[in-house]
Design a protein around this motif. Structure first.
Motif, PDB file in Angstrom:
ATOM      1  N   ASN A   1      -4.693   9.011   0.446  1.00  0.00           N
ATOM      2  CA  ASN A   1      -4.625   9.090   1.910  1.00  0.00           C
ATOM      3  C   ASN A   1      -3.189   9.222   2.414  1.00  0.00           C
ATOM      4  N   MET A   2      -2.357   9.876   1.622  1.00  0.00           N
ATOM      5  CA  MET A   2      -0.964  10.038   2.026  1.00  0.00           C
ATOM      6  C   MET A   2      -0.821  10.896   3.285  1.00  0.00           C
ATOM      7  N   ASP A   3      -1.808  11.736   3.577  1.00  0.00           N
ATOM      8  CA  ASP A   3      -1.740  12.529   4.797  1.00  0.00           C
ATOM      9  C   ASP A   3      -2.003  11.695   6.044  1.00  0.00           C
ATOM     10  N   SER A   4      -2.535  10.484   5.855  1.00  0.00           N
ATOM     11  CA  SER A   4      -2.789   9.574   6.985  1.00  0.00           C
ATOM     12  C   SER A   4      -1.948   8.314   6.880  1.00  0.00           C
ATOM     13  N   VAL A   5      -0.868   8.389   6.129  1.00  0.00           N
ATOM     14  CA  VAL A   5      -0.075   7.191   5.852  1.00  0.00           C
ATOM     15  C   VAL A   5       0.646   6.675   7.092  1.00  0.00           C
ATOM     16  N   GLN A   6       0.716   7.501   8.149  1.00  0.00           N
ATOM     17  CA  GLN A   6       1.375   7.025   9.368  1.00  0.00           C
ATOM     18  C   GLN A   6       0.513   6.031  10.137  1.00  0.00           C
ATOM     19  N   THR A   7      -0.779   5.944   9.809  1.00  0.00           N
ATOM     20  CA  THR A   7      -1.655   5.005  10.499  1.00  0.00           C
ATOM     21  C   THR A   7      -1.368   3.579  10.040  1.00  0.00           C
ATOM     22  N   LYS A   8      -1.656   2.623  10.916  1.00  0.00           N
ATOM     23  CA  LYS A   8      -1.357   1.231  10.611  1.00  0.00           C
ATOM     24  C   LYS A   8      -2.158   0.732   9.412  1.00  0.00           C
ATOM     25  N   GLU A   9      -3.425   1.168   9.319  1.00  0.00           N
ATOM     26  CA  GLU A   9      -4.277   0.681   8.239  1.00  0.00           C
ATOM     27  C   GLU A   9      -3.727   1.056   6.869  1.00  0.00           C
ATOM     28  N   ILE A  10      -3.370   2.328   6.697  1.00  0.00           N
ATOM     29  CA  ILE A  10      -2.889   2.798   5.397  1.00  0.00           C
ATOM     30  C   ILE A  10      -1.505   2.237   5.094  1.00  0.00           C
ATOM     31  N   SER A  11      -0.639   2.201   6.095  1.00  0.00           N
ATOM     32  CA  SER A  11       0.720   1.692   5.842  1.00  0.00           C
ATOM     33  C   SER A  11       0.695   0.208   5.501  1.00  0.00           C
ATOM     34  N   LYS A  12      -0.195  -0.555   6.141  1.00  0.00           N
ATOM     35  CA  LYS A  12      -0.316  -1.975   5.811  1.00  0.00           C
ATOM     36  C   LYS A  12      -0.877  -2.168   4.405  1.00  0.00           C
ATOM     37  N   GLU A  13      -1.835  -1.326   4.038  1.00  0.00           N
ATOM     38  CA  GLU A  13      -2.391  -1.389   2.685  1.00  0.00           C
ATOM     39  C   GLU A  13      -1.309  -1.083   1.663  1.00  0.00           C
ATOM     40  N   ALA A  14      -0.498  -0.062   1.951  1.00  0.00           N
ATOM     41  CA  ALA A  14       0.598   0.297   1.047  1.00  0.00           C
ATOM     42  C   ALA A  14       1.600  -0.848   0.919  1.00  0.00           C
ATOM     43  N   ALA A  15       1.896  -1.519   2.029  1.00  0.00           N
ATOM     44  CA  ALA A  15       2.838  -2.649   1.994  1.00  0.00           C
ATOM     45  C   ALA A  15       2.290  -3.791   1.151  1.00  0.00           C
ATOM     46  N   ARG A  16       0.994  -4.057   1.295  1.00  0.00           N
ATOM     47  CA  ARG A  16       0.378  -5.132   0.511  1.00  0.00           C
ATOM     48  C   ARG A  16       0.404  -4.819  -0.978  1.00  0.00           C
TER      49      ARG A  16
ATOM     50  N   SER B   1       6.801   2.460   4.641  1.00  0.00           N
ATOM     51  CA  SER B   1       7.889   2.744   5.575  1.00  0.00           C
ATOM     52  C   SER B   1       7.582   3.921   6.490  1.00  0.00           C
ATOM     53  N   MET B   2       6.576   4.732   6.155  1.00  0.00           N
ATOM     54  CA  MET B   2       6.215   5.875   6.981  1.00  0.00           C
ATOM     55  C   MET B   2       5.211   5.518   8.072  1.00  0.00           C
ATOM     56  N   GLY B   3       4.747   4.292   8.088  1.00  0.00           N
ATOM     57  CA  GLY B   3       3.745   3.891   9.060  1.00  0.00           C
ATOM     58  C   GLY B   3       4.276   3.823  10.471  1.00  0.00           C
ATOM     59  N   GLU B   4       3.360   3.926  11.454  1.00  0.00           N
ATOM     60  CA  GLU B   4       3.734   3.881  12.866  1.00  0.00           C
ATOM     61  C   GLU B   4       4.407   2.560  13.220  1.00  0.00           C
ATOM     62  N   SER B   5       3.929   1.482  12.646  1.00  0.00           N
ATOM     63  CA  SER B   5       4.469   0.169  12.970  1.00  0.00           C
ATOM     64  C   SER B   5       5.935   0.054  12.559  1.00  0.00           C
ATOM     65  N   GLN B   6       6.327   0.833  11.546  1.00  0.00           N
ATOM     66  CA  GLN B   6       7.723   0.802  11.122  1.00  0.00           C
ATOM     67  C   GLN B   6       8.606   1.558  12.101  1.00  0.00           C
ATOM     68  N   GLN B   7       8.064   2.624  12.685  1.00  0.00           N
ATOM     69  CA  GLN B   7       8.873   3.437  13.581  1.00  0.00           C
ATOM     70  C   GLN B   7       9.109   2.748  14.913  1.00  0.00           C
ATOM     71  N   ALA B   8       8.152   1.971  15.356  1.00  0.00           N
ATOM     72  CA  ALA B   8       8.248   1.344  16.669  1.00  0.00           C
ATOM     73  C   ALA B   8       9.502   0.491  16.784  1.00  0.00           C
ATOM     74  N   GLY B   9       9.760  -0.325  15.786  1.00  0.00           N
ATOM     75  CA  GLY B   9      10.929  -1.199  15.842  1.00  0.00           C
ATOM     76  C   GLY B   9      12.093  -0.680  15.047  1.00  0.00           C
ATOM     77  N   GLY B  10      11.877   0.409  14.314  1.00  0.00           N
ATOM     78  CA  GLY B  10      12.942   0.959  13.492  1.00  0.00           C
ATOM     79  C   GLY B  10      13.269   0.103  12.299  1.00  0.00           C
ATOM     80  N   GLN B  11      12.347  -0.781  11.910  1.00  0.00           N
ATOM     81  CA  GLN B  11      12.593  -1.651  10.768  1.00  0.00           C
ATOM     82  C   GLN B  11      11.440  -1.564   9.797  1.00  0.00           C
ATOM     83  N   LEU B  12      11.698  -1.944   8.541  1.00  0.00           N
ATOM     84  CA  LEU B  12      10.672  -1.923   7.523  1.00  0.00           C
ATOM     85  C   LEU B  12       9.796  -3.150   7.630  1.00  0.00           C
ATOM     86  N   ASN B  13       8.602  -3.027   7.122  1.00  0.00           N
ATOM     87  CA  ASN B  13       7.687  -4.155   7.117  1.00  0.00           C
ATOM     88  C   ASN B  13       8.262  -5.284   6.265  1.00  0.00           C
TER      89      ASN B  13
END
Length: 237
Positions: free
Chosen positions: A167-182, A217-229
């Motif tokens: 699901n790398m094409d949807s990695v900007q979504t919060k669900e996938i980026s959080k899964e990747a972080a975990r 790091s490509m998730g939307e939540s990372q871009q909002a604050g400009g910081q990594l999870n």
């Protein structure tokens, strides 16, 4: 009765009526009286439509950078992950692409480096990550006992990592980026543990962890604050 006065009065009334009709006074008043609700509703509807159009216009403008970024990520996913042959040796090219496309900032790259991301040299033969996941899964299934055994935990971890890769094409979504972080944080704990493995296996596990870090790091939540999870900070442990 004076016929001349009557004639003059009638003419005056006709003139006034003609002038009123000519300028639409009588007809407008009559129509407004008969259809006042329709006029009001029509005006309200037009105002509502105008306001709605302005709202859509403003929203589309505000979403355009996100849409552009999502498009870049989708193209990146097709270029690197569509054929399922992505390997650790491709990591430097992937990082360079993400930086050039503006998906990762220089600050993010620095923090990723501090968090333990490795960019292995593209030397020697390295199995692609899908092959590595399948091979390791088969090996672990032979030693799996119960649901809480280390083998089953790693199998689940590999399954989750494969899901992120798919699901790398949807990695900007919060669900996938959080899964990747975990998954990244769990892989870090595994790699920091006292586990015997060959140098090649360690490179593969580390490469998988690095891809999960990048995905997070490509998730939307990372871009909002400009910081990594905060998960990525586990690489410092």
């Amino acid at each position: 009765m004076n016929p001349i006065a009557n004639t003059t009065s009638t003419a005056s009334q006709l003139t006034n009526t003609s002038l009123a009709d000519k300028y639409g006074i009588n007809s407008n008043q009559a129509e407004a009286g008969k259809h006042s609700d329709k006029v009001t509703l029509g005006q309200t509807g037009n105002a509502s439509k105008a306001g709605s159009k302005e709202h859509v216009k403003d929203e589309s403008v505000s979403l355009s950078p996100r849409a552009l970024r999502a498009q870049k990520i989708e193209i990146m996913a097709k270029d690197f992950f569509a054929d399922g042959n992505f390997s650790s040796a491709d990591l430097p090219k992937l990082v360079q692409r993400l930086y050039q496309d503006g998906i990762l900032s220089e600050t993010q790259l620095n923090r990723l480096s501090e968090g333990g991301i490795d960019l292995p040299k593209s030397e020697g033969k390295v199995d692609d990550m899908k092959t590595f996941i399948q091979t390791k899964r088969n090996e672990l299934e032979k030693t799996a006992q119960d649901d809480e055994s280390m083998s089953n935990v790693l199998i689940k971890l590999l399954d989750d990592a494969e899901g992120v890769l798919d699901n790398m094409d949807s990695v900007q979504t919060k669900e996938i980026s959080k899964e990747a972080a975990r998954v990244s944080s769990q892989l870090n704990v595994f790699l920091q543990g006292d586990v015997e493995m060959s140098s090649e296996d360690r490179k593969q596990w580390q490469g998988l962890k690095s891809v999960m870090q990048l995905a997070s790091s490509m998730g939307e939540s990372q871009q909002a604050g400009g910081q990594l999870n905060s998960y990525l900070a586990l690489g410092k442990y």
